[in-house]
Structures are given as C-alpha cells and as structure tokens.
Enzyme design. Structure first.
Site, PDB file in Angstrom:
ATOM      1  N   CYS A 208      47.228 105.558  84.799  1.00  0.00           N
ATOM      2  CA  CYS A 208      47.818 104.603  83.867  1.00  0.00           C
ATOM      3  C   CYS A 208      49.270 104.293  84.220  1.00  0.00           C
ATOM      4  O   CYS A 208      50.092 105.210  84.348  1.00  0.00           O
ATOM      5  CB  CYS A 208      47.733 105.183  82.452  1.00  0.00           C
ATOM      6  SG  CYS A 208      48.636 104.259  81.208  1.00  0.00           S
TER       7      CYS A 208
ATOM      8  N   TYR B 226      47.678  92.157  83.397  1.00  0.00           N
ATOM      9  CA  TYR B 226      46.546  92.302  82.480  1.00  0.00           C
ATOM     10  C   TYR B 226      46.171  90.954  81.870  1.00  0.00           C
ATOM     11  O   TYR B 226      44.985  90.677  81.627  1.00  0.00           O
ATOM     12  CB  TYR B 226      46.876  93.299  81.372  1.00  0.00           C
ATOM     13  CG  TYR B 226      46.931  94.726  81.849  1.00  0.00           C
ATOM     14  CD1 TYR B 226      45.803  95.542  81.806  1.00  0.00           C
ATOM     15  CD2 TYR B 226      48.108  95.267  82.352  1.00  0.00           C
ATOM     16  CE1 TYR B 226      45.842  96.855  82.258  1.00  0.00           C
ATOM     17  CE2 TYR B 226      48.164  96.573  82.810  1.00  0.00           C
ATOM     18  CZ  TYR B 226      47.031  97.362  82.759  1.00  0.00           C
ATOM     19  OH  TYR B 226      47.066  98.667  83.209  1.00  0.00           O
TER      20      TYR B 226
END
Length: 343
Positions: free
Chosen positions: A49, A180
């Site tokens: 992450c 994203y």
C-alpha cells in the site's frame, strides 16, 4: 488502502475516494486519550500500500523502530480485511489477531467503513487508535520527537510547512489519488479527465525538480515521501494496470532520476517491496485484471543506476544522518527488491 472485493470501478463514472478516517491522534500530551509511549502501540501496514509505505519510511527515517513496533499484513486481502498470513500460524505475533478487522471491531463494533492500512493499534487492548494516514506521518514527526533517533531528519520543518502542505495538496489530488482516478474510472470522460490532470501535474513536477533536488527546500521532507511511494509503483502497476500510459516513469528523465535518488537513499528503497506491490494490485483488482496474473516485469535493475542528482546540491538529511540498516525482521526479502546484496 481499504479492503474491498467485487467491482473497484466507479459505477457513476468518476472515482471518489472515501476519506472518512478515524481522527483520533496519538500525541505527546495525550489529549485524545492516547499519549505517546514507547511500546504501547503497533503500526500495522502492508508493504503493498502506498499510504502505508509512507508511514514505514517516516518511522524508519526518524528511528522509531524500538518504540513503535510494526506488524506487516500480507499483500492481498478479501472482503473482510487485511490478514496476517505472513506470520507463523497466520496471526500477528503481538496482537494475536488473524485479521486487522478485529482491531477495528474491538473499538467500533460493526465498523462499516474501510478496514485500512496504515493503522495504529494499542497493543494492550488490541483496539485501533487511528487510520488517518495523512495526519499519522505528520504526528510521527511532531509528536514523537522525544523518541526520535539522534540525527533524525526534520521532515516537516516549521518554516516550510505552508509550502509542503501546498505541494502535498496538489500532488494528492492529481498524482497520489490521480492514478486511482484513472484506474477506477467508470467512463471514458472520467478517465480522460483524470489522465489529463495526472500528466499535467507530472509535467509540473518535472519542471519544479529540474533545477532542485527535492520538492521543498534542500532536504528530504514529508512532500518527497508522499510523492515517492506513487512513483515507486508507477511502472510496476499504474502505467499498465491503471492505464496511466502516456509515458513510463523511466521515460520521464527528471522524475526518473529524482525517484532513483530517493530509492537509493536509506529508508526509501529498503522499505519498498515490488513483489507485494504487484501481487496486491493484480490479484485483488479482478474487475480490472480478471485472470489475476501478475506481470513478471518490469526489470528493476534500473532503480540502482546512477542518477546524477547530487550535482544539484542539497543535503538529504539536513544536519542529521542516514538511518542504519533495517533489522533482519524488517528487511524486505532480496527477491522482492533490486537492492539485494547492495544493502
């Protein structure tokens, strides 16, 4: 990064990140009920992450390893939560949990928002304290100063905070979250808007960094940490998986040299696990990559090539010193990084 299964793609076109985090803070004065104390808390991360990778880097640069323990979840997850499948018996050895979800439910039964990393968990109670990743790294710099290592860098200097905040805001909107917005766009128009903003900002960053070694001032700051974790994932994931494909990072000379400079700085490359990064995105996002096949490339050797950024001056750690090598328990496996014996 939250847990989720099914469709990641925004059904209404534009991807919007849920930014409702647990706002409790761990502070020197304990005003939220959680004072800074050595050995009281555990930082739970996944090396996959980018938001968690920030906390790993800052913790290491500041030398907080002995006062703030770290639990590492595996690179993939299901609908319920990140799991501690890397640990013997599939349980975090300190918290005794199989899933990070347990820490959230112990404090907020039935917690309905994302079970995200990074998270700070109180070891004695197993309760999550905070998952507010943006505030978390700032607090590691400002609230944990009594326990910083000798020679720790100043990552959020008072005279540069306004500029750091300004840079961080646009980098988050267009780059950190921008990739994203490209990858999870639910319409051509939403994708093209995000794509345009992403590469316009990368061009802006290239121009900013062409004549200066770091984003703000002449030392590494919080701003560099936040940009680095996105750049480190760009060619391995975002270029193909998220369709951010105008150019690879390795085809953007200034940003590629800047990223290599940071990667070769202790605390950055030695906390970056490319195997976990690729496995997470390609295995979890099945609506984007239905087969779950993880690409074999790209070749990582380029991360270790000379970057030439020293010619711009700058002092990576200011008046401080580099951190020592990571402990054996926290060393990224050699097969997951180009560093290998270079560490």
């Amino acid at each position: 990064m939250p847990t989720k299964t099914g469709s990641y793609i925004a059904g209404d076109g534009e991807f919007t990140r849920d930014q409702r985090y647990i706002a409790t803070r761990v502070t020197a004065d304990g005003r939220d009920g959680f004072p800074v104390e050595p050995g009281r808390y555990r930082l739970v991360v996944s090396r996959a992450c980018p938001w968690a990778n920030r906390a790993i880097i800052v913790r290491r640069l500041l030398g907080l390893e002995d006062v703030l323990s770290m639990g590492v979840a595996g690179p993939t997850h299901d609908a319920r939560s990140w799991t501690f499948d890397l640990d013997p018996g599939g349980r975090d050895p300190v918290l005794g949990m199989e899933r990070l979800q347990e820490a959230y439910f112990r404090r907020f039964p039935g917690y309905e928002r994302g079970i995200t990393v990074p998270a700070i968990v109180e070891e004695s109670t197993g309760r999550v304290v905070t998952n507010d990743y943006a505030q978390m790294t700032i607090d590691l710099s400002l609230e944990w100063t009594a326990f910083h290592r000798q020679g720790a860098p100043v990552l959020y200097p008072p005279d540069a905070r306004a500029e750091i905040d300004e840079v961080n805001a646009v980098v988050f909107a267009d780059v950190n979250n921008g990739v994203y917005r490209c990858g999870f766009a639910g319409s051509q128009a939403a994708y093209e808007d995000a794509y345009g903003r992403l590469f316009a900002r990368l061009d802006w960053l290239s121009a900013r960094l062409e004549g200066r070694r770091y984003l703000v001032g002449d030392t590494i700051t919080e701003a560099d940490v936040r940009l680095f974790t996105t750049l480190a994932r760009f060619d391995a994931v975002y270029h193909g998986h998220f369709k951010c494909n105008r150019e690879k990072l390795s085809e953007m000379p200034v940003l590629w040299a800047y990223a290599r400079d940071l990667f070769q700085t202790p605390g950055f490359g030695d906390t970056t696990d490319f195997d976990h990064i690729k496995r997470h995105y390609y295995e979890v996002h099945r609506d984007i990559n239905p087969t779950g096949i993880v690409p074999a490339g790209p070749d990582l050797a380029g991360w270790l090539t000379p970057h030439g950024r020293e010619a711009l001056g700058g002092r990576p750690f200011g008046d401080g010193t580099p951190p020592g090598p990571p402990s054996a328990a926290e060393t990224v496996p050699a097969g997951h990084t180009p560093l290998g014996d270079a560490r």
